[in-house]
Design a protein around this motif. Structure first.
Motif, PDB file in Angstrom:
ATOM      1  N   TYR A 145       1.036  -1.130  -0.086  1.00 14.76           N
ATOM      2  CA  TYR A 145       0.092   0.120  -0.030  1.00 14.76           C
ATOM      3  C   TYR A 145       0.936   1.220  -0.128  1.00 14.76           C
ATOM      4  N   GLY A 168       0.164  -1.748   5.520  1.00 19.95           N
ATOM      5  CA  GLY A 168      -1.203  -1.375   5.834  1.00 19.95           C
ATOM      6  C   GLY A 168      -1.237  -1.363   7.472  1.00 19.95           C
ATOM      7  N   ASN A 169      -0.257  -2.024   8.268  1.00 27.01           N
ATOM      8  CA  ASN A 169       0.045  -1.864   9.717  1.00 27.01           C
ATOM      9  C   ASN A 169       1.278  -1.166   9.816  1.00 27.01           C
ATOM     10  N   ARG A 187      -4.887  -1.815   9.139  1.00 24.02           N
ATOM     11  CA  ARG A 187      -5.526  -2.194   8.063  1.00 24.02           C
ATOM     12  C   ARG A 187      -6.865  -3.095   8.480  1.00 24.02           C
ATOM     13  N   ALA A 193      -8.603   1.047   5.757  1.00 27.33           N
ATOM     14  CA  ALA A 193      -7.928   0.850   6.802  1.00 27.33           C
ATOM     15  C   ALA A 193      -8.231   2.077   7.796  1.00 27.33           C
ATOM     16  N   PHE A 236      -4.799   6.520   0.289  1.00 29.79           N
ATOM     17  CA  PHE A 236      -4.448   5.271   0.658  1.00 29.79           C
ATOM     18  C   PHE A 236      -4.822   4.273  -0.480  1.00 29.79           C
ATOM     19  N   ARG A 238      -3.640   0.751  -2.874  1.00 34.12           N
ATOM     20  CA  ARG A 238      -2.924  -0.494  -3.070  1.00 34.12           C
ATOM     21  C   ARG A 238      -2.121  -0.393  -4.440  1.00 34.12           C
TER      22      ARG A 238
END
Lengths: 241, 167
Positions: A145, A168-169, A187, A193, A236, A238
């Motif tokens: 991401y 995502g984290n 996420r 997220a 945000f 992908r």
């Protein structure tokens, strides 16, 4: 199901105290921890030796096959967050995303260049034109991401821009003179997220700006009014590849 | 004592001091004490590997506590994937009381929460820490903690509503 019912269920669950028996004795637990730590340390050491050896072989082969061309810099994985300042400067010189390009499906040239330099295990964030490193939360997962956070005046003037790739984290702590605080990204699924921002900006013209926001990122671009004269724009998405 | 030895010693002291708390947090997610110890070991190894990013001892224990919760859920998910071959997790035994079924639904809903809210539920609600302690453990202000608790309950409410409407 009502909210009081949720409270009631949570209270009932909280009242069920877990039993404190059946565990390994504490000293055995500590001994097992020491053993696992040593094993992991040996594995990491061995992997680093192999990587260094592979890099050396690659350099040698490249040099042998194309002696007229300079060999590309090998990438050696490292878990150390501190990196040579020249790398930071070189990566920072690569072109930034064009102004207003908040759609982030592909990383900006400078972020892509920095990722190539530092490899996949290092967390990288551009704070305006400065490249900083942070410790990634999920080192074993790909940075699928891309996140761009822009703090803008209502006239559209850019007060700050942050750009990073993430699984995502991530939990990023900034301690710069002009921008400090925390970015906490979690996420919830493949598309969405939750972003928690606790940032403090010092701007020459606008003075101090404080952001304390929890934002559900449910679409590619989210714009929020922070105050009468400040807006927050978050992209945000992908990444393409 | 060299610096690495000193670090190891401090880390182990932190384990000694906080191990009951780590186990208690994990035990609310995993039933088996052996699995609890596995999850706590795994969390401690991760914390040790990334210890450079933390300075204060108090922060370190709170951070490890959050990792313990994540590791416990990871272990639980792995187990559930293995068990899925035998039966789906929505098949509750007919003999179980309604309250027990409700609590199991609640557990599943908590497990599905985003990490941030899951940790909030475990530390601020289920483990019973007071607001100041829970906020410190979650590295946020009490005000932010209240917001997170409110949001977590909203998410749980939605999840349980969906669960009831599906069954």
């Amino acid at each position: 199901m009502t909210t009081p019912k949720i409270d009631e269920l949570l209270e009932a669950r909280a009242r069920q105290t877990p039993p404190a028996t059946g565990y390994q004795p504490t000293q055995e637990f500590i001994a097992a921890f020491r053993l696992q730590r040593q094993r992991r340390y040996r594995r990491i050491l061995l992997r680093r030796y192999w990587l260094a050896a592979a890099a050396a072989v690659l350099i040698l082969l490249t040099w042998l096959w194309s002696p007229q061309e300079p060999a590309p810099a090998p990438h050696v994985e490292t878990s150390d967050c501190t990196a040579p300042s020249e790398r930071l400067a070189a990566a920072a010189q690569a072109p930034a995303a064009p102004a207003g390009a908040s759609d982030c499906a592909a990383p900006s040239g400078r972020l892509a260049a920095a990722e190539r330099y530092f490899g996949p295990t290092t967390g990288l964030i551009f704070v305006n034109d400065e490249l900083l490193v942070f410790e990634r939360q999920d080192e074993d997962q790909a940075n699928n991401y891309l996140v761009t956070i822009e703090i803008l005046s209502t006239g559209g003037a850019k007060l700050a821009r942050l750009e990073f790739a993430t699984t995502g984290n991530d939990y990023i702590v900034l301690e710069e003179e002009r921008i400090a605080g925390r970015i906490f990204l979690v996420r919830s699924d493949n598309q969405n997220a939750v972003l928690e921002l606790a940032l403090h900006l010092s701007n020459d013209r606008r003075g101090n700006i404080h952001l304390d926001e929890i934002i559900a990122l449910e679409q590619r671009n989210t714009t929020l009014a922070i105050s009468d004269d400040t807006r927050l724009r978050v992209a945000f998405c992908r990444r393409e590849s | 004592m060299s610096i690495p030895e000193n670090q190891e010693c401090r880390f182990e002291n932190m384990i000694l001091e906080h191990l009951p708390m780590f186990r208690s947090l994990s035990r609310r997610i995993l039933n088996n004490p052996v699995e609890v110890d596995d999850a706590v070991q795994s969390a401690l190894l991760k914390a040790w590997q990334r210890r450079r990013s933390f300075r204060g001892e108090a922060q370190l224990a709170s951070w490890v506590a959050r990792i313990v919760i994540n590791e416990s859920y990871d272990l639980l998910r792995r187990q559930q994937k293995e068990k899925l071959v035998e039966f789906t997790d929505t098949d509750l035994p007919a003999t179980e009381s309604t309250r027990e079924q409700e609590l199991q639904r609640l557990d599943r809903a908590i497990a599905e929460l985003p990490e941030l809210y899951r940790q909030t539920v475990h530390i601020a609600i289920l483990a019973g820490y007071d607001t100041t302690t829970a906020a410190a453990m979650l590295d946020c202000s009490p005000n932010t903690l209240y917001q997170r608790i409110h949001k977590a309950k909203e998410l749980l409410y939605e999840a349980l509503q969906n669960d009831y409407s599906e069954n």
